[in-house]
Motif scaffolding. Structure first.
Motif, PDB file in Angstrom:
ATOM      1  N   THR A   1     -18.151  20.727  24.357  1.00  0.00           N
ATOM      2  CA  THR A   1     -19.439  21.118  23.786  1.00  0.00           C
ATOM      3  C   THR A   1     -20.549  20.460  24.588  1.00  0.00           C
ATOM      4  O   THR A   1     -20.510  19.249  24.819  1.00  0.00           O
ATOM      5  CB  THR A   1     -19.530  20.678  22.317  1.00  0.00           C
ATOM      6  OG1 THR A   1     -18.461  21.295  21.601  1.00  0.00           O
ATOM      7  CG2 THR A   1     -20.855  21.077  21.709  1.00  0.00           C
ATOM      8  N   ALA A   2     -21.504  21.246  25.031  1.00  0.00           N
ATOM      9  CA  ALA A   2     -22.611  20.694  25.804  1.00  0.00           C
ATOM     10  C   ALA A   2     -23.831  20.571  24.915  1.00  0.00           C
ATOM     11  O   ALA A   2     -24.125  21.468  24.119  1.00  0.00           O
ATOM     12  CB  ALA A   2     -22.924  21.591  26.997  1.00  0.00           C
TER      13      ALA A   2
ATOM     14  N   ILE B   1     -27.777  20.326  25.289  1.00  0.00           N
ATOM     15  CA  ILE B   1     -28.852  20.450  26.278  1.00  0.00           C
ATOM     16  C   ILE B   1     -30.196  20.396  25.569  1.00  0.00           C
ATOM     17  O   ILE B   1     -30.271  20.477  24.339  1.00  0.00           O
ATOM     18  CB  ILE B   1     -28.744  21.765  27.084  1.00  0.00           C
ATOM     19  CG1 ILE B   1     -28.854  22.970  26.156  1.00  0.00           C
ATOM     20  CG2 ILE B   1     -27.451  21.812  27.876  1.00  0.00           C
ATOM     21  CD1 ILE B   1     -29.038  24.281  26.910  1.00  0.00           C
TER      22      ILE B   1
ATOM     23  N   LYS C   1     -30.820  14.311  22.168  1.00  0.00           N
ATOM     24  CA  LYS C   1     -29.408  14.654  22.359  1.00  0.00           C
ATOM     25  C   LYS C   1     -28.560  13.413  22.614  1.00  0.00           C
ATOM     26  O   LYS C   1     -27.462  13.294  22.079  1.00  0.00           O
ATOM     27  CB  LYS C   1     -29.213  15.679  23.493  1.00  0.00           C
ATOM     28  CG  LYS C   1     -30.294  15.706  24.546  1.00  0.00           C
ATOM     29  CD  LYS C   1     -30.092  16.768  25.562  1.00  0.00           C
ATOM     30  CE  LYS C   1     -30.532  16.267  26.926  1.00  0.00           C
ATOM     31  NZ  LYS C   1     -31.879  15.639  26.936  1.00  0.00           N
TER      32      LYS C   1
ATOM     33  N   MET D   1     -28.334  22.697  33.518  1.00  0.00           N
ATOM     34  CA  MET D   1     -27.912  23.849  32.722  1.00  0.00           C
ATOM     35  C   MET D   1     -26.763  24.610  33.358  1.00  0.00           C
ATOM     36  O   MET D   1     -25.930  25.173  32.668  1.00  0.00           O
ATOM     37  CB  MET D   1     -29.092  24.754  32.441  1.00  0.00           C
ATOM     38  CG  MET D   1     -29.848  24.238  31.232  1.00  0.00           C
ATOM     39  SD  MET D   1     -31.283  25.191  30.891  1.00  0.00           S
ATOM     40  CE  MET D   1     -32.406  24.580  32.096  1.00  0.00           C
TER      41      MET D   1
ATOM     42  N   ALA E   1     -23.790  22.836  32.180  1.00  0.00           N
ATOM     43  CA  ALA E   1     -23.465  23.207  30.800  1.00  0.00           C
ATOM     44  C   ALA E   1     -22.777  24.568  30.784  1.00  0.00           C
ATOM     45  O   ALA E   1     -21.759  24.764  30.108  1.00  0.00           O
ATOM     46  CB  ALA E   1     -24.734  23.229  29.956  1.00  0.00           C
TER      47      ALA E   1
ATOM     48  N   SER F   1     -18.773  24.100  29.566  1.00  0.00           N
ATOM     49  CA  SER F   1     -18.652  24.025  28.110  1.00  0.00           C
ATOM     50  C   SER F   1     -18.214  25.346  27.485  1.00  0.00           C
ATOM     51  O   SER F   1     -18.418  26.431  28.038  1.00  0.00           O
ATOM     52  CB  SER F   1     -19.985  23.583  27.502  1.00  0.00           C
ATOM     53  OG  SER F   1     -20.946  24.595  27.648  1.00  0.00           O
TER      54      SER F   1
ATOM     55  N   ARG G   1     -18.961  25.630  24.005  1.00  0.00           N
ATOM     56  CA  ARG G   1     -20.054  25.799  23.053  1.00  0.00           C
ATOM     57  C   ARG G   1     -21.253  24.992  23.550  1.00  0.00           C
ATOM     58  O   ARG G   1     -21.081  23.952  24.207  1.00  0.00           O
ATOM     59  CB  ARG G   1     -19.645  25.267  21.672  1.00  0.00           C
ATOM     60  CG  ARG G   1     -18.383  25.879  21.107  1.00  0.00           C
ATOM     61  CD  ARG G   1     -18.644  27.058  20.216  1.00  0.00           C
ATOM     62  NE  ARG G   1     -19.231  26.662  18.939  1.00  0.00           N
ATOM     63  CZ  ARG G   1     -19.727  27.538  18.064  1.00  0.00           C
ATOM     64  NH1 ARG G   1     -19.726  28.838  18.361  1.00  0.00           N
ATOM     65  NH2 ARG G   1     -20.231  27.146  16.921  1.00  0.00           N
ATOM     66  N   THR G   2     -22.436  25.454  23.258  1.00  0.00           N
ATOM     67  CA  THR G   2     -23.637  24.750  23.688  1.00  0.00           C
ATOM     68  C   THR G   2     -24.584  24.586  22.509  1.00  0.00           C
ATOM     69  O   THR G   2     -24.793  25.519  21.729  1.00  0.00           O
ATOM     70  CB  THR G   2     -24.356  25.515  24.812  1.00  0.00           C
ATOM     71  OG1 THR G   2     -23.497  25.592  25.949  1.00  0.00           O
ATOM     72  CG2 THR G   2     -25.638  24.814  25.217  1.00  0.00           C
TER      73      THR G   2
ATOM     74  N   TYR H   1     -27.085  26.640  18.136  1.00  0.00           N
ATOM     75  CA  TYR H   1     -25.746  26.157  18.478  1.00  0.00           C
ATOM     76  C   TYR H   1     -24.814  27.356  18.466  1.00  0.00           C
ATOM     77  O   TYR H   1     -24.667  28.022  17.442  1.00  0.00           O
ATOM     78  CB  TYR H   1     -25.302  25.108  17.463  1.00  0.00           C
ATOM     79  CG  TYR H   1     -23.899  24.573  17.670  1.00  0.00           C
ATOM     80  CD1 TYR H   1     -23.469  24.192  18.941  1.00  0.00           C
ATOM     81  CD2 TYR H   1     -23.023  24.446  16.612  1.00  0.00           C
ATOM     82  CE1 TYR H   1     -22.196  23.702  19.136  1.00  0.00           C
ATOM     83  CE2 TYR H   1     -21.740  23.952  16.790  1.00  0.00           C
ATOM     84  CZ  TYR H   1     -21.332  23.579  18.052  1.00  0.00           C
ATOM     85  OH  TYR H   1     -20.072  23.090  18.243  1.00  0.00           O
TER      86      TYR H   1
ATOM     87  N   THR I   1     -21.249  29.119  24.494  1.00  0.00           N
ATOM     88  CA  THR I   1     -22.025  28.940  25.724  1.00  0.00           C
ATOM     89  C   THR I   1     -22.403  30.286  26.338  1.00  0.00           C
ATOM     90  O   THR I   1     -23.539  30.506  26.764  1.00  0.00           O
ATOM     91  CB  THR I   1     -21.204  28.105  26.727  1.00  0.00           C
ATOM     92  OG1 THR I   1     -20.938  26.847  26.135  1.00  0.00           O
ATOM     93  CG2 THR I   1     -21.948  27.923  28.030  1.00  0.00           C
TER      94      THR I   1
ATOM     95  N   THR J   1     -34.929  28.796  22.828  1.00  0.00           N
ATOM     96  CA  THR J   1     -33.763  28.572  23.681  1.00  0.00           C
ATOM     97  C   THR J   1     -33.890  29.378  24.961  1.00  0.00           C
ATOM     98  O   THR J   1     -33.649  28.862  26.065  1.00  0.00           O
ATOM     99  CB  THR J   1     -32.479  29.002  22.945  1.00  0.00           C
ATOM    100  OG1 THR J   1     -32.515  28.501  21.614  1.00  0.00           O
ATOM    101  CG2 THR J   1     -31.250  28.498  23.660  1.00  0.00           C
TER     102      THR J   1
END
Lengths: 258, 375
Positions: free
Chosen positions: A33-34, A36, A43, A207, A210, A214, A216-217, A234, A237, A249
């Motif tokens: 999981t990232a 960002i 974070k 990014m 990420a 990952s 999921r982000t 959330y 990714t 986002t």
């Protein structure tokens, strides 16, 4: 080997300053999981609250509920050192113990847990270094100081040190920000490999990174300086980087702010 | 240089001295080939250069590059610092020559073996004196003092750097620095007139129950002993070891402390894993500084020891003497040979301190590979 992390209404403070507010997210086992978001969006604070490293700083505290496989990490009766053993952490700058050899660095965590048998330590060190893709580079100089390695090797040494204690979850706080692209690639490869055995949560400013590593982000952001950081979106990714559902986002990942 | 119209005319040299430099240019050019004394040549060269720069056209302007000035403030400062540096060497050599010149005749007059004889009677018609007992006393009191002081100092330092709340830490740190400011003669008085009492009682108690251990044996009297001297010394070296150790402990990189904590270390384990190894060279250095102070300490020991020149491991019976304390006590009534003998003992003390320092450096150097990369 890997466990689920669940955050419910997590709010963290530095003294009277509220750094993050009402974070809710669930991290599934054996995923990457990232986290960002722009600088100062909380974070890293959130990451550090997962293994209770946040409270190391004077005046810092966490409200809300954080569980690992439904056990409350912040329960009054929980031993904080056990939490940190279960949830390992790799830091932004490589931080091997400067006075220790490569070998001693890798087994430092095991020694803290009372493992003394030389054969056990040697076996664990070799396994951890192999997992961290570092074994071939250092196997002939395990007695040399860990601080004598290159930056990328040092960071992999720190990863080896973290996984030598066989944690359930590995937290990485911008692990590549001090490294060159080749070392970064080595660490990213490593993350793919570690994903089979550990739950990984990584904070990154990069990014592309990420997007590459990952599953999921989570996107964090703040309204303006001084406000607490919040979780904006959330998702998978794939979705975050192709078709985010929140405008903010999209602005961030397309480089329009932050 | 050369900001004002006046100055820019004489670009780069400014000041009333310029005209004389210019006047000398011709003379300088003529005398260059003549091999003169260095003292002679320097001002000439300066004059020549000053003259050259006179042809420039102001700062940053056109024309030839101005010449370097031989007597700029930079040169003067370099000379001053070099003179200061050289002075150290001169002083050391002068002291060494003086000490040796005074010590050798006394050593020649000595009818006993300087290294093995235990007494100190240099003022008799056939002088007999030996350094053995004094050197032994010096080392014994100093080492004992360190054994007592170092653990306490490390405890205080760790408390101040990692446990104490900030306000208490600051206050306590200030008190400890204050302890360092107490003159040693005050420590001596305190040790002789006040601390003597409790130490004597402790010695009697130790002797009663532990006399089977040789260091606590003997039949008394007790009190003005190696133990009292070492305790006073320990209090005296405590501040320096504490404040230096506290500094190095404080400098432990946060990253290393967090690395240990993140591996699941308790606070004490974190200190053992990250803080103590990192601070080790600093602690050794601090201990050696403390040892240096303890070895050279004079008046406090002259007042608290029993002043008996013999080699004995008994630390509670009246007795004990050190090189420095002996010098302080015996100098007043020493004759020529007596003074020479004391100076010879001073040379020995100097050698001991030197060896201690070299050893300390060797210890630190041995781990250099690890400690240097820590920086």
């Amino acid at each position: 080997m890997a466990k689920r992390i669940e955050a419910m209404n997590v709010t963290a403070y530095y003294g009277s300053f509220k750094a993050i507010e009402d974070i809710n997210l669930t991290v599934e086992p054996k995923t990457v999981t990232a986290l960002i978001g722009p600088s100062g969006c909380g974070k890293s604070t959130f990451l550090r609250s997962i293994n209770r490293m946040h409270e190391v700083l004077p005046g810092a505290r966490v409200n809300g509920r954080l569980t690992i496989d439904d056990e409350d990490i912040y329960d009054r009766d929980v031993d904080v050192t056990a939490v940190r053993r279960m949830i390992g952490m790799v830091f932004q700058r490589p931080n091997p113990f400067p006075t220790m050899s490569i070998f001693d660095n890798v087994v430092a965590g095991l020694r803290l847990n009372g493992v003394r048998r030389k054969s056990v330590l040697e076996e664990a060190a070799e396994r951890a270094l192999k997992s961290a893709n570092l074994w071939d580079e250092v196997k002939d100089r395990l007695g040399k100081p860990g601080a004598g390695l290159s930056g990328g090797q040092q960071q992999r040494l720190c990863i080896a040190r973290t996984i030598a204690v066989e944690p359930q979850v590995v937290l990485m706080d911008e692990p590549c920000s001090a490294l060159d692209p080749i070392s970064t690639l080595a660490i990213e490869d490593l993350m793919f490999k570690l994903k089979d055995r550990y739950t990984i949560i990584i904070v990154t400013h990069n990014m592309q990174q990420a997007a590459r590593v990952s599953d999921r982000t989570a996107f964090f952001s703040i309204e303006r300086t001084g406000d607490p950081g919040r979780l904006i979106e959330y998702d998978d990714t794939q979705k975050i980087f192709s078709n985010p559902s929140v405008k903010k986002t999209e602005d961030y990942i397309t480089g329009r702010f932050g | 240089m050369g900001d004002t119209p006046d100055g820019s005319a004489n670009a780069g040299t400014g000041g009333p001295g310029v005209t004389t430099s210019h006047a000398r240019v011709a003379g300088a050019a003529l005398s260059v080939d003549v091999p003169g004394t260095p003292a002679h040549r320097a001002p000439n060269g300066a004059g020549g250069r000053g003259g050259d720069s006179g042809t420039g056209h102001g700062p940053g302007g056109g024309g030839a590059l101005p010449r370097r000035r031989a007597f700029g403030a930079d040169r003067v400062f370099q000379g001053l610092t070099m003179a200061a540096g050289t002075m150290v060497l001169v002083i050391i050599v002068a002291i060494a020559i003086f000490l040796i010149a005074k010590a050798v005749p006394a050593l020649n007059a000595n009818t006993a073996n300087f290294f093995t004889f235990e007494g100190w009677f240099p003022n008799e018609s056939s002088p007999r004196f030996g350094i053995g007992a004094l050197a032994f006393g010096t080392l014994l009191t100093s080492i004992l003092a360190l054994l007592l002081a170092v653990p306490v100092a490390l405890g205080i330092a760790l408390y101040l750097s990692h446990y104490a709340p900030r306000r208490i830490g600051t206050a306590l740190g200030f008190l400890i620095d204050l302890l360092a400011a107490v003159p040693s003669v005050v420590f001596g008085l305190w040790g002789r007139d006040f601390f003597y009492g409790p130490v004597r009682d402790l010695s009697v108690w130790l002797n009663k129950y532990f006399s089977w251990i040789p260091i606590f044996g003997g039949d008394g009297p007790f009190g003005k002993s190696i133990l009292l001297g070492s305790l006073v010394l320990a209090i005296m070296v405590l501040p320096i070891i504490t404040s230096l150790s506290r500094e190095v402990f404080r400098q432990t990189p946060t990253a290393n402390e967090e690395a240990a904590l993140a591996l699941g270390a308790t606070k004490w384990e974190m200190i053992r894993t990250a803080v103590l190894p990192y601070g080790r060279p600093g602690v050794i250095g601090a201990t050696m500084l403390g040892l240096g102070r303890a070895l050279g300490e004079t008046i406090a020991l002259a007042m608290t020891l029993g002043i008996v020149s013999n080699i004995s491991f008994n630390i509670i019976e009246n007795g004990g003497n050190t090189v420095a304390a002996n010098i302080a006590n015996a100098f007043g009534e020493a004759n020529d040979v007596g003074r020479g003998a004391l100076i010879a003992s001073g040379l020995v003390l100097f050698s001991i301190t030197l060896i201690v320092n070299i050893t300390a450096r060797a210890i630190i150097y041995r781990r250099r590979e690890f400690t240097e990369s820590a920086a």
